[in-house]
Enzyme design. Structure first.
Site, PDB file in Angstrom:
ATOM      1  N   LYS A   1       0.846  -1.194   0.000  1.00 50.64           N
ATOM      2  CA  LYS A   1       0.000   0.000   0.000  1.00 50.64           C
ATOM      3  C   LYS A   1       0.883   1.246   0.000  1.00 50.64           C
ATOM      4  CE  LYS A   1      -3.954   1.835   2.612  1.00 50.64           C
ATOM      5  NZ  LYS A   1      -4.861   1.554   3.763  1.00 50.64           N
TER       6      LYS A   1
ATOM      7  N   SER B   1      -9.576   2.048   2.441  1.00 46.06           N
ATOM      8  CA  SER B   1      -8.590   2.830   1.716  1.00 46.06           C
ATOM      9  C   SER B   1      -7.608   1.961   0.925  1.00 46.06           C
ATOM     10  CB  SER B   1      -7.800   3.714   2.683  1.00 46.06           C
ATOM     11  OG  SER B   1      -7.142   2.941   3.669  1.00 46.06           O
TER      12      SER B   1
ATOM     13  N   SER C   1     -10.450  -0.759   6.289  1.00 46.11           N
ATOM     14  CA  SER C   1      -9.749  -0.438   5.048  1.00 46.11           C
ATOM     15  C   SER C   1      -9.077  -1.620   4.358  1.00 46.11           C
ATOM     16  CB  SER C   1      -8.702   0.655   5.296  1.00 46.11           C
ATOM     17  OG  SER C   1      -9.323   1.895   5.457  1.00 46.11           O
TER      18      SER C   1
END
Length: 485
Positions: A96, A171, A195
Site C-alpha cells: 500500500k 482505503s 480499510s
C-alpha cells in the site's frame, strides 16, 4: 488511456495463466523447477501493463525492482538442494502506498507528499522484502487512508475489476483491486475502520485485520490500537502465508507480540470441526441493505446445513460511531494541523471537525472504547466465531467519499461502515471471505470475527468454511476463486 475498455470478464475470469496461480501453487512450481520466478514476475508486470490503466490499482510500478527480486529468487531456488525456507521466495506482492520503502516513491495519496522518497523501510516492508518476495509496486490509497474509497489527488481512485464503473473500496482499494484483477497473488493493506475488509469485500477477495499487536505497527499512528496492517489474497491459505511473514515482535513497536513461524499456515490445515457461530444480522442495532443481507443469510443457512451451530442474535452492543468520530477526527488533525486547499476536500472537513473536541473528550472516548471492548468481548464469549455482512451496501461510484444512503438513511464519511469499524474499536480480529454477488455481478463479502489474540483459531475457522460460504451458482459471479481451490 486506451480507448478500448476491457470487459470485466477479462479482468476477473480465471485462466491457466501464471497470474492466476496462488502463492502456494507458485511455490510448488518453483520447487519442481517447472516455472521461473522471473517468468512469473514478468507475467504479472505484463498483465499490469495491459489492464491497469483501466483499474488504476498502482500508483508506482517497480518493474526493475520486481525483476531483480525475481532473479535473486530464481538463483536461490536453482541452487538449493531442498525447497528454500523463505516463505515468499519469488512470489510477487504489492505494498500500500502508505508504507515507507527505501528509495521508492511513497505518496500517501496526498498532494503534499506526492514526491516523497523515504530513506528507510518500515518493519512491514522489511519483512516482505527479506522473505524473498518480488515487489511489483505501491497500490492506490485515499489520502493517508482517511476514507473507505481510494480516491485521491495523486492518481485518482482504484476501480473495481468486476465493474469498472464502481469503486474498489478503500482505503486499501488498489491492493484489493490488484489481487482481484490478477496483478498480484497477495498484497498488504492497512485497516483503521475496515480499510482491508471493505475493499476485499467489494472486490471479492480475502482480507484479514488481525488483533492489535500481531503485526508490528511503525511508524506510529495517532489513531492508536484501532489500526492494524493485514493481508489481501485470493484464498485464506495465501492470506495466512502473508500473515505469517508480517507477524512477530519488533523493538520499534513495544505492543507487538511473539509469533510462532508458520503458525497461520498450519492453522489452515487443522481438521475441520463444528463451530458455534453467532450470526449478527443487525449488529449495533442497524440493518444493511437487503441486496447484501439476503445473500449473507443464505450463506449462513449453508453453514447450518454443513453441521455448524448457528444462533441468530439481534440484540447486540450498540453502534459507537461517536467514539470513532472523536478518535478519527483528532487523529487526522494531528497529521494535518493545517487543512489547506491542497488537502482532499472531505479529509479537510473531517480535520476541521476536530476543533469541536477537547482533550477531555478524547480521553473519555478512549475510556469508553475500553468499556465497549469489554462489553463486546463478553457478548461474543460463548461462540467460536461471529458472522456479519462485511459491508452494509454494495460498491458505489469510484472516488465518492461514501454511499449517499444506507436503507434510506443519509450516510457520512464512515458511519456507513459500522460492520467493520466496530471491530477496530474493540480490537477483535476479523476477516472477510467472498460469499456471493449481486445481480449486477458485484461481489459480497461475509465477515468472520474471532476472539482477542486467538487469530489462529479465526484463520482455521475461515479455512474450514471457505468453500461452504462461497455460492458459485449465481451466473453473474465471475471470479477466479472457485477454480483455484
Amino acid at each position: 488511456m486506451s480507448d478500448t475498455v476491457p470487459r470485466e470478464a477479462d479482468l476477473t475470469a480465471p485462466t491457466d495463466d501464471l497470474t492466476w496461480k496462488t502463492a502456494a501453487q507458485l511455490r510448488e512450481l518453483y520447487a519442481r523447477k517447472e516455472v521461473s520466478p522471473v517468468e512469473v514476475a514478468q507475467a504479472h508486470l505484463d498483465r499490469i501493463a495491459q489492464y491497469d490503466e483501466h483499474v488504476n490499482a498502482f500508483v508506482t510500478i517497480t518493474a526493475d525492482r520486481a525483476l531483480a527480486d525475481a532473479r535473486a529468487a530464481e538463483d536461490e531456488w536453482r541452487t538449493s538442494e531442498t525447497a528454500p525456507a523463505r516463505p515468499l521466495l519469488g512470489i510477487p506482492f504489492a505494498l500500500k502506498d502508505l508504507v515507507p520503502t527505501t528509495g521508492i516513491r511513497t505518496t500517501k495519496g496526498s498532494a503534499r507528499t506526492r514526491d516523497w522518497i523515504p530513506s528507510a523501510d518500515s518493519p512491514l516492508a522489511q519483512r516482505l522484502l527479506t522473505s524473498g518476495g518480488a515487489l511489483l509496486g505501491k497500490t492506490t490509497t485515499s489520502e493517508a487512508g482517511w476514507k473507505a474509497d481510494s480516491g485521491n489527488r495523486v492518481n485518482g481512485p482504484a476501480r473495481n475489476p468486476h465493474s469498472l464503473t464502481h469503486t474498489a473500496g478503500g482505503s486499501s482499494g488498489g491492493a484489493a483491486a490488484a489481487v482481484a484483477a490478477g496483478f498480484t497473488p497477495v498484497a498488504q493493506g492497512g485497516d483503521g475502520a475496515g480499510s482491508v475488509r471493505i475493499p476485499a469485500s467489494f472486490c471479492g477477495t480475502v482480507g484479514i485485520k488481525p488483533s492489535t499487536g500481531i503485526i508490528p505497527y511503525f511508524p506510529p499512528t495517532p489513531l492508536g490500537p484501532i489500526v492494524a496492517n493485514g493481508p489481501l489474497a485470493r484464498t485464506v491459505a495465501d492470506a495466512a502465508l502473508l500473515l505469517d511473514v508480517l507477524s512477530g515482535p519488533d523493538h520499534r513497536d513495544p505492543t507487538s507480540l511473539p509469533h510462532s513461524p508458520g503458525g497461520f499456515v498450519r492453522a489452515c490445515k487443522r481438521p475441520p470441526r463444528s463451530l458455534r457461530i453467532a450470526y449478527l444480522p443487525t449488529l449495533g442495532g442497524r440493518t444493511p441493505e437487503e441486496t447484501v443481507s439476503g445473500p449473507i443469510a443464505q450463506a449462513v443457512a449453508r453453514l447450518e446445513d454443513a453441521g455448524h451451530t448457528v444462533n441468530v442474535l439481534d440484540a447486540t452492543p450498540h453502534d459507537r460511531f461517536d467514539l470513532l468520530h472523536v478518535i478519527w477526527t483528532t487523529g487526522f488533525a494531528t497529521l494535518f494541523p493545517d487543512p489547506g486547499e491542497d488537502l482532499d476536500t472531505g479529509l479537510a472537513a473531517v480535520v476541521r471537525e476536530a476543533a469541536c473536541f477537547t482533550g477531555a473528550d478524547l480521553a473519555a472516548a478512549h475510556l469508553q472504547r475500553q468499556q465497549y471492548k469489554a462489553e463486546m468481548s463478553e457478548f461474543l464469549a460463548p461462540y467460536d466465531v461471529a458472522i456479519t455482512p462485511t459491508c452494509a451496501v454494495p460498491p458505489f461510484a469510484p472516488g465518492a467519499d461514501h454511499p449517499d444512503t444506507v436503507r434510506g438513511r443519509p450516510a457520512n464519511y464512515l458511519d456507513w461502515a459500522w460492520l467493520t469499524y466496530t471491530f477496530n474499536l474493540t480490537e477483535h480480529p476479523a476477516l472477510t471471505l467472498p460469499c456471493a454477488a449481486t445481480a449486477e455481478g458485484l461481489p459480497i463479502g461475509i465477515q468472520l470475527i474471532g476472539h482477542h489474540y486467538r487469530d489462529h483459531d479465526l484463520v482455521a475457522a475461515a479455512a474450514a468454511i471457505e468453500t461452504t460460504v462461497r455460492n458459485t451458482s449465481m451466473p453473474s459471479f465471475k471470479h477466479p476463486l472457485p477454480e483455484l481451490i
